[in-house]
Design a protein around this motif. Structure first.
Motif, PDB file in Angstrom:
ATOM      1  N   THR A 200      -0.596  -7.903   3.905  1.00 35.76           N
ATOM      2  CA  THR A 200       0.606  -6.991   3.874  1.00 35.76           C
ATOM      3  C   THR A 200       0.333  -5.569   3.236  1.00 35.76           C
ATOM      4  N   GLU A 201      -0.191  -5.570   2.070  1.00 35.76           N
ATOM      5  CA  GLU A 201      -0.336  -4.295   1.241  1.00 35.76           C
ATOM      6  C   GLU A 201      -1.257  -3.559   1.702  1.00 35.76           C
ATOM      7  N   LEU A 202      -2.464  -4.212   2.348  1.00 37.56           N
ATOM      8  CA  LEU A 202      -3.472  -3.338   2.947  1.00 37.56           C
ATOM      9  C   LEU A 202      -3.322  -2.942   4.141  1.00 37.56           C
ATOM     10  N   ARG A 203      -2.244  -3.606   5.051  1.00 43.27           N
ATOM     11  CA  ARG A 203      -1.899  -3.000   6.364  1.00 43.27           C
ATOM     12  C   ARG A 203      -1.223  -1.617   6.211  1.00 43.27           C
ATOM     13  N   SER A 204      -0.257  -1.851   5.047  1.00 44.71           N
ATOM     14  CA  SER A 204       0.611  -0.412   4.712  1.00 44.71           C
ATOM     15  C   SER A 204      -0.475   0.760   4.315  1.00 44.71           C
ATOM     16  N   LEU A 205      -1.461   0.331   3.482  1.00 47.64           N
ATOM     17  CA  LEU A 205      -2.336   1.366   2.777  1.00 47.64           C
ATOM     18  C   LEU A 205      -3.086   2.036   4.042  1.00 47.64           C
ATOM     19  N   TYR A 206      -3.852   0.995   4.785  1.00 48.29           N
ATOM     20  CA  TYR A 206      -4.244   1.511   5.994  1.00 48.29           C
ATOM     21  C   TYR A 206      -3.732   2.728   6.975  1.00 48.29           C
ATOM     22  N   LEU A 207      -2.533   2.291   7.412  1.00 48.60           N
ATOM     23  CA  LEU A 207      -1.686   3.009   8.182  1.00 48.60           C
ATOM     24  C   LEU A 207      -1.356   4.298   7.538  1.00 48.60           C
ATOM     25  N   THR A 208      -1.053   4.438   6.283  1.00 48.37           N
ATOM     26  CA  THR A 208      -0.775   5.856   5.683  1.00 48.37           C
ATOM     27  C   THR A 208      -2.232   6.444   5.431  1.00 48.37           C
ATOM     28  N   GLN A 209      -3.385   5.784   5.202  1.00 52.98           N
ATOM     29  CA  GLN A 209      -4.443   6.690   5.273  1.00 52.98           C
ATOM     30  C   GLN A 209      -5.010   7.224   6.659  1.00 52.98           C
ATOM     31  N   ILE A 210      -4.413   6.557   7.829  1.00 55.28           N
ATOM     32  CA  ILE A 210      -4.935   6.900   9.048  1.00 55.28           C
ATOM     33  C   ILE A 210      -4.153   8.213   9.519  1.00 55.28           C
ATOM     34  N   ASP A 211      -2.772   8.052   9.002  1.00 54.07           N
ATOM     35  CA  ASP A 211      -1.814   9.303   9.164  1.00 54.07           C
ATOM     36  C   ASP A 211      -2.490  10.415   8.340  1.00 54.07           C
ATOM     37  N   GLN A 212      -3.021  10.185   7.046  1.00 53.82           N
ATOM     38  CA  GLN A 212      -3.369  11.489   6.448  1.00 53.82           C
ATOM     39  C   GLN A 212      -4.831  12.026   7.005  1.00 53.82           C
ATOM     40  N   LEU A 213      -5.671  11.002   7.472  1.00 55.68           N
ATOM     41  CA  LEU A 213      -6.928  11.590   7.902  1.00 55.68           C
ATOM     42  C   LEU A 213      -6.759  12.269   9.390  1.00 55.68           C
ATOM     43  N   LYS A 214      -5.922  11.733  10.191  1.00 53.28           N
ATOM     44  CA  LYS A 214      -5.506  12.556  11.364  1.00 53.28           C
ATOM     45  C   LYS A 214      -5.016  13.920  11.014  1.00 53.28           C
ATOM     46  N   GLN A 215      -4.143  13.715  10.203  1.00 50.93           N
ATOM     47  CA  GLN A 215      -3.535  15.269   9.860  1.00 50.93           C
ATOM     48  C   GLN A 215      -4.364  16.171   9.158  1.00 50.93           C
TER      49      GLN A 215
END
Length: 794
Positions: A200-215
């Motif tokens: 659960t924690e890693l899923r949240s971390l991954y989604l945040t990093q995905i958004d930042q990389l796309k931005q």
């Protein structure tokens, strides 16, 4: 499968390739303790929920103990987790591109017999925790992998380049948990719940990093495909020029049997140790579990209704509940499993040599006794199926391996050492057949029909033979080697000549590097123009090395090339030669003749030294023409250095040992040497030499093999003149900077480590696999056993 196209990167990101990776690593380290605290708290709440729902005193006590120990050690684990994660990340980064492709959460087949029961249980627990974690983060992880690889400029997704892989976090967590002084049962109760919370924690971390990389403008690479197992896999679009038979992904674990509960990791280990080998005596009071000669009703009546009569008589009759009811139910489970497995093994697996009922004739003759022999047949069936599914093999070879299955099943009943002895004749036969078949990339490849005829003529009789021992396979193996050696002998001399040429180039390179350091220490080397010092430290050091290699032992200065180096340094200093022009006039004819003679000894191209000879002529002319600059006062500013004026700057550094060796044209022809300028990147850069020079300098910074080191015997697909060619690594230089590949037709290609690294990075060389086909298939069997063990403990 669902196919989702993602646009490959068209422009490089503004940051350096490692900048996004460094940022997300820093973020992960900063959040390590809060993540650990949330994981521990979520685990505590789950344990409390299970405690409230406990139905038996034993379950209630286990959950209570696990929760109490977790509360007691929560602060210690939360404090230690950041350091454990840092070490895991540092270890992963230190390994870099050479990190092993094997996961820490897998078990290799040949390692099982070295493991004890505790290690088996720990491996199963690790795999189970990883399975839980991967299922929780699978989708976001695939997207993050694609983005991280896109940020690094990779042409396709390589998940090992993602520093935030779940395995790294789980490894750190398991490291901390293993340090706690608790019972194995408590750790077992913790890890499953902790893996869920960590997911659960890693899923949240991954989604945040995905958004930042796309931005940040990072684009993912390749395609995202959902496999039959539900996993996401990113691959690059297939090139039309890809040679048939090549597959980038040869992981067979997903294509193995869906898993029979009889095949577990512990039972597979016992099979390798030979614990099932003891056959029951004819007058034994009770049969082995799963003996088909005894019906389940008889077994149940003997062990459940009359336990005392079923057990060996001792001083007092054994009436313990644990030796009656559990034994009977275990017998029921094993006999059902054996029955199901034998029913599956009885189905036709090869069209040739089948009986009237469709069962292979050789299989009909088998007399299977007990769990061990049934398990042996299951392992053989899975191994053969894995080999036959290996996409590196052409379909005729796959079918031939399937046809050998009845013979292999007979063998393992007579000689169980097949599993534990890696040099067993049958295993070597399978390995040699599959390894040699990798030389062919299509059924139409030259030599493939001859290869198959030799298999059918020599090894074909095994498919219908009655196998009594490993000698049958040993005889076939010797005959095949004799047949193959006839063909190999004709190509051996060509390969040896190529190796001899490369070895000479390597020896000259090592000696030239030593000579270069000696010349660099000469007192006047810093007073000559840069171009001249580079010539001395480079090509002329090669000339001196060649002369020393060719001279008799003990010669001080063979060819007098060292003497010429000293004379050359003096002759290019006009302030010295003006004082003795007569000596310079006598020296010049001999000097120029000797220079050309030395360069010819290594067949050095004349066009590469034209600029050096022109510069020599200019410097020598200055000696005979006094320059007005000589009368300049000492306080006047020095004129700007030109190509024809000496400089007081330090000379270039001597050639390092890991620099590209100089391969003479004759040696290049003998070994098929490929210049780095012929690499795909250089060809795409056109005729402009500047990008090539820049690329060469960047390559020179750190020549290394990506991902894993290629070993001798590895088959690869190599792009040669726009066409894919199957070839095998047949030699590596003693210092690892020269490589020789040989095709089945005897054609050789050699290259430096720098070029090999570039070809791999740019997809012009595709490694079929570092792992042998049979080893890969047996490891897939171990993974199936691991999967069954994990599922049985859910």
């Amino acid at each position: 499968m669902a196919l989702k196209h993602t646009t490959p990167p068209t422009t490089a990101p503004t940051d350096s390739p490692t900048a996004p990776q460094q940022r997300i690593v820093q973020i992960a380290q900063a959040q390590a303790r809060p993540v650990a605290e949330r994981v521990i708290e979520a685990t505590r709440m789950s344990l409390q929920s299970r405690l409230d729902c406990a139905r038996t005193p034993g379950e209630h006590h286990a959950m209570l103990e696990a929760r109490q120990q977790l509360v007691r050690l929560a602060s210690v684990m939360a404090e230690r987790y950041p350091d454990a994660l840092r070490k895991a990340l540092e270890q992963d980064t230190a390994q870099g591109d050479d990190k092993p492709t094997r996961s820490l959460f897998t078990v290799h087949f040949d390692e099982l017999e070295l493991m004890d029961e505790t290690q088996i249980n720990e491996s199963v627990e690790r795999a189970r925790a990883r399975q839980i974690l991967i299922s929780a983060v699978e989708g976001p992880l695939a997207d993050l992998d694609a983005l991280v690889c896109g940020a690094r400029g990779l042409p396709l997704v390589q998940p090992e380049h993602n520093p935030l892989r779940p395995d790294v976090f789980l490894q750190a967590l398991q490291s901390v948990v293993s340090q706690m002084q608790v019972t194995p049962q408590v750790r077992h109760d913790w890890m499953g719940l902790m893996a869920q919370a960590l997911g659960t924690e890693l899923r949240s971390l991954y989604l945040t990093q995905i958004d930042q990389l796309k931005q940040s403008g990072v684009k993912p690479v390749g395609y995202a495909m959902r496999q039959a197992t539900g996993e996401m896999l990113y691959v690059a679009p297939a090139d039309e020029g890809m040679s048939p038979g090549f597959a980038a992904d040869n992981d067979l674990s997903a294509s193995s049997s869906t898993g029979d509960p009889l095949l577990t990791l512990d039972r597979l280990r016992r099979l390798l140790l030979g614990e099932f080998n003891a056959a029951p005596a004819p007058d034994q009071a009770h049969a082995l579990p799963g003996d088909p000669g005894e019906s389940f009703a008889e077994r149940f009546a003997r062990e459940f209704e009359h336990p005392a009569a079923a057990l060996p008589q001792i001083d007092s009759p054994a009436t313990d509940f644990a030796m009656t009811v559990p034994a009977a139910f275990e017998a029921l489970q094993e006999m059902n499993q054996v029955g199901q497995m034998m029913e599956r093994l009885g189905t036709p697996r090869a069209p040739a040599g089948s009986g009237a009922d469709g069962t292979p004739a050789a299989t009909q003759r088998l007399q299977v006794q007990g769990l061990g022999q049934t398990l042996s047949m299951e392992v053989v069936a899975l191994m053969v199926d894995n080999i036959a599914r290996d996409t590196r093999l052409l379909w005729p070879v796959q079918q031939f391996i399937r046809a050998l299955e009845p013979a292999l099943m007979q063998l393992v009943l007579a000689d169980p050492r097949f599993f534990s002895h890696k040099e067993h004749a049958a295993r070597r036969l399978l390995q040699d057949i599959t390894d040699r078949s990798l030389a062919f990339n299509s059924p139409d490849a030259p030599g493939f029909q001859s290869f198959m005829r030799s298999l059918m003529h020599i090894a074909g009789p095994l498919t219908t033979a009655t196998i009594d021992s490993a000698d049958d396979f040993e005889n076939v193996l010797q005959q095949l080697h004799a047949k193959w050696d006839e063909k190999d002998q004709a190509l051996k001399q060509e390969r040896l000549r190529a190796i001899e040429a490369l070895q000479h180039a390597e020896q000259r390179h090592l000696l030239a590097a030593q000579i270069s350091r000696e010349l660099w220490l000469l007192p006047d080397i810093g007073k000559v123009p840069d171009a001249i010092s580079r010539f001395l430290l480079g090509p002329w050091a090669q000339v001196m090395a060649e002369s020393r290699l060719s001279a008799k032992p003990g010669a001080a200065d063979p060819g007098r090339y060292q003497e010429l180096a000293d004379a050359l340094i003096w002759s290019v200093q006009p302030e010295l030669t003006r004082a003795n022009t007569a000596q310079l006039a006598r020296l010049l004819p001999k000097l120029l003749t000797k220079l050309r003679e030395g360069l010819a000894s290594i067949d050095y191209p004349a066009d590469r030294t034209e600029a050096v000879f022109e510069l020599l002529m200019q410097l020598h002319q200055q000696a005979f023409t006094p320059g007005p600059g000589m009368a300049a006062p000492s306080h006047a500013p020095a004129p700007a250095a030109t190509a024809a004026t000496p400089t007081a700057e330090p000379p270039p550094q001597p050639a390092p040992l890991d620099d590209d060796p100089w391969v003479a044209p004759s040696e290049a022809r003998e070994s098929g040497y490929i210049e780095i300028s012929q690499s795909p990147q250089s060809e795409s850069e056109g005729a402009d030499p500047a990008p090539q020079a820049e690329a060469a300098s960047s390559d020179a910074a750190a020549p290394s093999l990506p991902r894993a080191t290629i070993t001798v015997g590895t088959w690869v697909n190599l792009q040669v003149a726009g066409q894919w060619e199957r070839t095998q690594l047949s030699w590596i230089g003693s210092h690892g900077n020269l490589f020789l590949f040989t095709s089945p037709s005897g054609r050789t290609q050699s290259m430096t480590l720098r070029l090999l690294s570039r070809l791999l990075q740019h997809g012009a060389m595709q490694v079929l696999a570092e792992q042998a086909v049979v080893d890969n298939a047996l490891n897939a069997v171990a993974q199936t056993a691991m999967h069954n063990s994990v599922e049985s403990r859910h």
